[in-house]
Design a protein around this motif. Structure first.
Motif, mmCIF file in Angstrom:
data_model
loop_
_atom_site.group_PDB
_atom_site.id
_atom_site.type_symbol
_atom_site.label_atom_id
_atom_site.label_comp_id
_atom_site.label_asym_id
_atom_site.label_seq_id
_atom_site.Cartn_x
_atom_site.Cartn_y
_atom_site.Cartn_z
ATOM 1 N N ALA A 1 0.838 -1.206 0.000
ATOM 2 C CA ALA A 1 0.000 0.000 0.000
ATOM 3 C C ALA A 1 0.869 1.250 0.000
ATOM 4 O O ALA A 1 1.965 1.268 0.581
ATOM 5 N N PHE B 1 -3.514 0.014 -3.148
ATOM 6 C CA PHE B 1 -3.237 -1.203 -2.386
ATOM 7 C C PHE B 1 -3.674 -2.428 -3.169
ATOM 8 O O PHE B 1 -4.368 -2.331 -4.180
ATOM 9 N N TYR C 1 3.533 0.072 -6.916
ATOM 10 C CA TYR C 1 3.665 -0.088 -5.471
ATOM 11 C C TYR C 1 5.122 0.105 -5.041
ATOM 12 O O TYR C 1 6.034 0.125 -5.887
#
Length: 613
Positions: free
Chosen positions: A93, A150, A286
């Motif tokens: 996340a 996420f 990410y």
């Protein structure tokens, strides 16, 4: 069921079906409020006197981190539940830091582009970079910044672990629920799937009928293709003018980006225009040089051989993306159906003994392309309502749930934004150009202006293969391709795409892998023995006469495949990822119910398991 084998009955106070963002919002909110500050319960359990209400959540998949989607969201509801959240607590996340919308050109010349798209490419050609035009600004209704990225699987894992740690709720994975227990219009609990049965559901020597779990409140959060939600829709009907006819399949993967890739954590890309004008793409970066990426293939894309996996590979090979993806490695892959009917797909939200939350309740915003935060919000709203009813000692009746849960939902931003978005995609039922125009008008006028269109059932939209390719492939060639593929026992889509001018995918064994290899190396697909097949065909005779067999061509996991003897397709649940694409992509109606297709999607075990994807 054999009359000699009685069903076991058990009781709990609240049973929840499906564990995803909606159930996470509900259970998180509920668990925090079940105990007073002095350590006493806010209400006493009806089934375990002296204890707080007993709450059980059943999940079909074998792990609570089964999610198959990377997510970008403003995260308003999620932040409200966790105001002091440090995103580093959740693996993969991070905050949104850079966001772009890209118009992609067609680098191979095979895309079915309308004239206006070709004109746009000529006009914008001088401003493009690697065959992509970066829009100078992002419309507010599409923008997710500031927001968060996420993995849904990692989110589910984190939320579920926190919930189990409170001791206020139990989450039972690997527990498929077959149907609601309905008496009149009231729901009295759920029935678990039978075990020890043959593929067609016939009891065998190890037969164990599914348990009946009775509950004062049944929370239905089983998503867009869940059997409990589907059966409630059929039993109770839909509100006037409502239907669930707009869908999409999200085909996606998680990738280790190559060293030196200039995409930084928090980068978000939205793409339009390629590989076909109707197909949208996404890429989220990410921490750790990892990205979630893929495409959405919507129901208004009328190609009867709509293989999302190959289209995703062509999308990845677009020069703008491949320049940064080349040398990367696939680490996980997945697919999921999305209910894109939005507000118009909202079913009956509550009744005596039940309430519905999340995507299956019509919470997805079809204008902003946002669904996870909305689903969480509806769950949190129901959690607050249930606590209110428990504290006041009121029963879970339709009236009480409407006055607490539904009233909260109607007064929330979820409802207000859903009303704005309700007609935003109607134009796509006419053409891709009117669809984009309609979305723009709706977004810029806050819902005042729209492009009208009639939502059709998929079996009314999907043309024959000959009609779809009539300007590209002669009917005689299609007949020859059909005969050759039938002899080999393979589906048509690769041969037709080759013939239509799409180049062969240069498989590299790392990122560009065969569909079968993706299923094996990235999908982690499994199915427990002893359960009946969850994909079945309502009328095999209808399948035998079908020439499109879209269920085969569109199957995300190649689980539905050609029968070498002809007739009804075959199904291998060991490959099924439980995306439900077969159900809404079928081109034939169920003879017993014209609103439904001829594919039935029932309760089943297993599916796709990847905590990353």
């Amino acid at each position: 069921m054999s009359d000699e084998t009685p069903r076991v009955e058990m009781e709990t106070d609240i049973v929840c079906v499906g564990f995803g963002p909606a159930a996470g919002g509900f259970l998180t909110t509920l668990a925090r409020g079940l105990m007073n500050e002095d350590g006493t319960p806010v209400a006493e359990s009806k089934v375990m006197p002296g204890m707080p209400p007993q709450v059980i959540c059943y999940e079909r998949a074998d792990d609570i981190g089964f999610g198959v989607s990377g997510v970008v969201t403003k995260g308003r509801a999620f932040r409200a539940s966790f105001p002091n959240l440090d995103l580093s607590e959740i693996p993969m996340a991070c905050e949104v830091r850079e966001e772009k919308v890209l118009f992609l050109t067609d680098p191979v010349g095979a895309s079915r582009r309308p004239g206006l798209f070709r004109l746009a490419e000529k006009i914008l050609g001088g401003f493009m970079k690697d065959g992509a035009y970066e829009l100078p600004y992002i419309p507010k209704f599409l923008e997710k910044h500031p927001g968060m990225l996420f993995s849904i699987g990692q989110l589910n894992q984190w939320v579920g672990s926190n919930l189990m740690g409170t001791g206020m709720a139990q989450i039972w994975p690997s527990s498929p629920v077959a149907e609601p227990l309905v008496e009149g219009t009231a729901v009295k609990g759920v029935r678990m799937a039978d075990q020890g049965v043959d593929k067609d559901g016939t009891p065998n020597a190890g037969y164990m009928p599914g348990m009946d779990m009775k509950a004062a409140l049944t929370v239905v959060a089983d998503g867009p293709v869940g059997p409990v939600g589907q059966k409630l829709n059929r039993k109770l009907g839909m509100p006037g003018g409502h239907h669930q006819r707009e869908w999409a399949v999200g085909m996606k993967c998680v990738v280790d980006l190559p060293e030196g890739c200039d995409w930084q954590p928090g980068t978000v890309l939205h793409t339009i225009g390629y590989p076909e004008p109707e197909i949208f793409g996404f890429l989220y970066v990410y921490p750790g040089n990892v990205a979630s990426l893929g495409i959405f293939v919507p129901s208004w894309f009328d190609n009867p051989v709509r293989t999302a996996y190959r289209y995703m590979q062509h999308w990845m090979l677009h020069p703008y993306l491949w320049k940064r993806l080349q040398g990367g490695t696939m680490r996980s892959w997945g697919a999921k159906s999305l209910n894109e009917s939005g507000k118009r797909g909202e079913p009956i939200l509550c009744g005596d003994g039940f309430a519905r939350i999340g995507e299956g309740s019509g919470s997805t915003n079809v204008l902003t392309g946002s669904g996870v935060d909305e689903a969480w919000a509806t769950g949190a709203q129901l959690g607050e309502a249930v606590l209110e009813l428990l504290k006041s000692g009121r029963a879970f009746t339709k009236e009480n749930l409407e006055n607490t849960y539904v009233s909260r939902r109607r007064a929330s931003w979820v409802e207000k934004e859903a009303e704005v978005a309700e007609k935003s995609r109607d134009g796509f039922t006419r053409s891709v150009l009117s669809g984009f125009l309609g979305m723009g008008l709706t977004g810029l006028t806050n819902g005042l202006l729209n492009v009208p269109g009639k939502a059709l059932k998929p079996q009314e939209r999907i043309p024959s293969i000959e009609d779809y390719y009539r300007d590209i492939i002669p009917a005689g060639d299609i007949a020859a391709i059909r005969a050759e593929c039938s002899k080999k026992g393979v589906s048509l889509h690769d041969a037709l795409m080759d013939r239509a001018g799409w180049p062969e995918i240069p498989l590299d064994g790392q990122l560009l892998v065969s569909h079968q290899d993706a299923l094996l190396m990235g999908g982690k697909v499994q199915a427990n023995p002893g359960y009946g097949d969850h994909v079945r065909f309502a009328d095999p005779a209808v399948c035998a006469a079908c020439r499109e067999q879209v269920c085969i061509e569109a199957c995300s996991g190649q689980a539905i495949y050609t029968n070498p003897d002809g007739g009804t397709p075959l199904f291998d649940r060991e490959k099924c990822v439980h995306c439900g694409v077969c159900m809404w992509n079928c081109s034939k109606s169920n003879p017993a119910d014209g609103e439904r297709t001829n594919v039935r999607f029932l309760a089943g075990s297993g599916g796709l398991h990847s905590v990353e994807n």
